[in-house]
Motif scaffolding. Sequence first.
Motif, PDB file in Angstrom:
ATOM      1  N   LEU A 151      38.624  64.470  37.299  1.00 42.65           N
ATOM      2  CA  LEU A 151      38.433  64.371  38.744  1.00 42.65           C
ATOM      3  C   LEU A 151      39.381  65.307  39.490  1.00 42.65           C
ATOM      4  CD1 LEU A 151      38.081  60.495  39.110  1.00 42.65           C
ATOM      5  CD2 LEU A 151      36.251  62.186  39.356  1.00 42.65           C
ATOM      6  N   LEU A 152      40.624  65.371  39.031  1.00 44.93           N
ATOM      7  CA  LEU A 152      41.597  66.268  39.662  1.00 44.93           C
ATOM      8  C   LEU A 152      41.175  67.727  39.490  1.00 44.93           C
ATOM      9  CD1 LEU A 152      44.903  64.516  38.546  1.00 44.93           C
ATOM     10  CD2 LEU A 152      43.976  64.571  40.861  1.00 44.93           C
ATOM     11  N   ASP A 153      40.759  68.071  38.291  1.00 46.75           N
ATOM     12  CA  ASP A 153      40.346  69.449  38.029  1.00 46.75           C
ATOM     13  C   ASP A 153      39.119  69.841  38.855  1.00 46.75           C
ATOM     14  OD1 ASP A 153      42.410  69.700  36.232  1.00 46.75           O
ATOM     15  OD2 ASP A 153      41.166  69.418  34.447  1.00 46.75           O
ATOM     16  N   ALA A 154      38.271  68.833  39.163  1.00 47.43           N
ATOM     17  CA  ALA A 154      37.067  69.098  39.954  1.00 47.43           C
ATOM     18  C   ALA A 154      37.366  69.196  41.444  1.00 47.43           C
ATOM     19  CB  ALA A 154      36.032  68.007  39.702  1.00 47.43           C
ATOM     20  N   GLY A 155      38.608  68.956  41.840  1.00 53.48           N
ATOM     21  CA  GLY A 155      39.012  69.136  43.221  1.00 53.48           C
ATOM     22  C   GLY A 155      38.944  67.903  44.097  1.00 53.48           C
ATOM     23  N   TYR A 156      38.711  66.729  43.503  1.00 52.05           N
ATOM     24  CA  TYR A 156      38.666  65.512  44.308  1.00 52.05           C
ATOM     25  C   TYR A 156      40.081  65.017  44.630  1.00 52.05           C
ATOM     26  CZ  TYR A 156      33.709  65.223  43.297  1.00 52.05           C
ATOM     27  OH  TYR A 156      32.372  65.504  43.205  1.00 52.05           O
ATOM     28  N   ARG A 157      40.202  64.380  45.759  1.00 53.43           N
ATOM     29  CA  ARG A 157      41.427  63.641  46.066  1.00 53.43           C
ATOM     30  C   ARG A 157      41.350  62.338  45.267  1.00 53.43           C
ATOM     31  NH1 ARG A 157      43.244  65.519  51.395  1.00 53.43           N
ATOM     32  NH2 ARG A 157      41.675  66.988  52.205  1.00 53.43           N
ATOM     33  N   VAL A 158      42.334  62.093  44.442  1.00 56.25           N
ATOM     34  CA  VAL A 158      42.336  60.904  43.590  1.00 56.25           C
ATOM     35  C   VAL A 158      43.498  60.012  44.025  1.00 56.25           C
ATOM     36  CG1 VAL A 158      42.495  60.011  41.241  1.00 56.25           C
ATOM     37  CG2 VAL A 158      41.322  62.187  41.678  1.00 56.25           C
ATOM     38  N   ALA A 159      43.173  58.761  44.337  1.00 57.93           N
ATOM     39  CA  ALA A 159      44.190  57.820  44.802  1.00 57.93           C
ATOM     40  C   ALA A 159      44.094  56.519  44.023  1.00 57.93           C
ATOM     41  CB  ALA A 159      44.015  57.544  46.297  1.00 57.93           C
ATOM     42  N   LEU A 160      45.235  55.936  43.715  1.00 52.39           N
ATOM     43  CA  LEU A 160      45.271  54.617  43.099  1.00 52.39           C
ATOM     44  C   LEU A 160      45.349  53.578  44.201  1.00 52.39           C
ATOM     45  CD1 LEU A 160      47.698  55.037  40.055  1.00 52.39           C
ATOM     46  CD2 LEU A 160      45.269  55.614  40.275  1.00 52.39           C
ATOM     47  N   ALA A 161      44.478  52.577  44.099  1.00 54.14           N
ATOM     48  CA  ALA A 161      44.429  51.508  45.099  1.00 54.14           C
ATOM     49  C   ALA A 161      44.471  50.176  44.369  1.00 54.14           C
ATOM     50  CB  ALA A 161      43.168  51.621  45.941  1.00 54.14           C
ATOM     51  N   SER A 162      45.668  49.727  44.051  1.00 54.03           N
ATOM     52  CA  SER A 162      45.845  48.532  43.235  1.00 54.03           C
ATOM     53  C   SER A 162      46.358  47.371  44.066  1.00 54.03           C
ATOM     54  CB  SER A 162      46.845  48.817  42.103  1.00 54.03           C
ATOM     55  OG  SER A 162      47.181  47.648  41.404  1.00 54.03           O
ATOM     56  N   SER A 163      45.914  46.164  43.706  1.00 55.60           N
ATOM     57  CA  SER A 163      46.464  44.954  44.323  1.00 55.60           C
ATOM     58  C   SER A 163      47.739  44.503  43.628  1.00 55.60           C
ATOM     59  CB  SER A 163      45.434  43.823  44.280  1.00 55.60           C
ATOM     60  OG  SER A 163      44.396  44.057  45.197  1.00 55.60           O
ATOM     61  N   GLY A 164      48.174  45.251  42.603  1.00 51.97           N
ATOM     62  CA  GLY A 164      49.374  44.886  41.854  1.00 51.97           C
ATOM     63  C   GLY A 164      50.647  45.346  42.547  1.00 51.97           C
ATOM     64  N   LYS A 165      51.773  44.991  41.943  1.00 52.88           N
ATOM     65  CA  LYS A 165      53.072  45.370  42.473  1.00 52.88           C
ATOM     66  C   LYS A 165      53.351  46.835  42.192  1.00 52.88           C
ATOM     67  CE  LYS A 165      55.517  42.734  44.016  1.00 52.88           C
ATOM     68  NZ  LYS A 165      55.642  42.246  45.418  1.00 52.88           N
ATOM     69  N   ALA A 166      54.161  47.458  43.061  1.00 48.84           N
ATOM     70  CA  ALA A 166      54.449  48.889  42.943  1.00 48.84           C
ATOM     71  C   ALA A 166      55.091  49.226  41.603  1.00 48.84           C
ATOM     72  CB  ALA A 166      55.354  49.325  44.092  1.00 48.84           C
ATOM     73  N   GLU A 167      55.996  48.392  41.127  1.00 51.94           N
ATOM     74  CA  GLU A 167      56.671  48.714  39.862  1.00 51.94           C
ATOM     75  C   GLU A 167      55.700  48.717  38.692  1.00 51.94           C
ATOM     76  OE1 GLU A 167      59.044  45.703  37.652  1.00 51.94           O
ATOM     77  OE2 GLU A 167      58.936  44.535  39.515  1.00 51.94           O
ATOM     78  N   PHE A 168      54.665  47.875  38.770  1.00 54.38           N
ATOM     79  CA  PHE A 168      53.692  47.827  37.691  1.00 54.38           C
ATOM     80  C   PHE A 168      52.705  48.995  37.786  1.00 54.38           C
ATOM     81  CE2 PHE A 168      54.489  43.021  38.026  1.00 54.38           C
ATOM     82  CZ  PHE A 168      55.613  43.132  37.234  1.00 54.38           C
ATOM     83  N   THR A 169      52.419  49.434  38.999  1.00 56.95           N
ATOM     84  CA  THR A 169      51.608  50.633  39.167  1.00 56.95           C
ATOM     85  C   THR A 169      52.348  51.846  38.635  1.00 56.95           C
ATOM     86  OG1 THR A 169      50.551  49.689  41.133  1.00 56.95           O
ATOM     87  CG2 THR A 169      50.367  52.061  40.831  1.00 56.95           C
ATOM     88  N   ASP A 170      53.652  51.929  38.896  1.00 57.31           N
ATOM     89  CA  ASP A 170      54.451  53.026  38.365  1.00 57.31           C
ATOM     90  C   ASP A 170      54.476  52.998  36.840  1.00 57.31           C
ATOM     91  OD1 ASP A 170      55.045  54.049  40.855  1.00 57.31           O
ATOM     92  OD2 ASP A 170      56.959  52.988  41.022  1.00 57.31           O
TER      93      ASP A 170
END
Length: 221
Positions: free
Chosen positions: A103-122
């Motif tokens: 997706l990144l190589d194809a030029g899309y903006r890629v965003a993570l949208a998680s309901s989890g805690k920031a430390e677990f997303t990291d």
Amino acid sequence: MPDTTSSDVDTVLLDVDGTLIDTTYLHALAWMQAFTARDLTPQWWEVHRAIGMGGDRLVGEICGDDVEESLGDTLRDDWERHYRKLLPDVRPLPGAVDFVRGLLDAGYRVALASSGKAEFTDAALEVMGFERADLAAVTSSDDADDSKPAPDILEVALKEAGGARAIVVGDTVWDVASAHRLPAACVAVRSGGFAEAELRDAGAVLVVDHVGELARRGWRP
């Protein structure tokens, strides 16, 4: 693979747990440990089916409003502690890294949208070999007033990514519901344990086993 969206989609909003990393059942285990330590005995299936909604909603969903009022914050603290011990077991789902890179190589903006805690997303980013700077936005429960199935986290992720129109990729009926409220189409994966029929009935425009299948087929919004 059939066209599932219009061509003006510029942003892909990705759920994390159960979509990119194989953690649905690790979260269920951590929640069960938190519940049983407080003499609460929900069934495993009840806990599993609530994974994917925000932790602020999960306790009341499973154990009722009285338990949420008296023990909600305590149970969430306990869940965090138990899940933190399981982080060494976190693994990406098959093809997830290739999917994001494609997706990144194809030029899309890629965003993570998680309901989890920031430390677990990291932690999820680390196990996948990505840094926050690699993506257009990385959001978590700390960034939204209301959690899934509300659309708040998706709205924040889309805004921070600087996108105009998004498609969502998630693994639960909660992801599909929050996408519809954005509004956006949602592609669903079965790797979180929900059945194809449930995801389609919730309104998913496409259902596959896991994001690796999307990568293998060269799926693009």
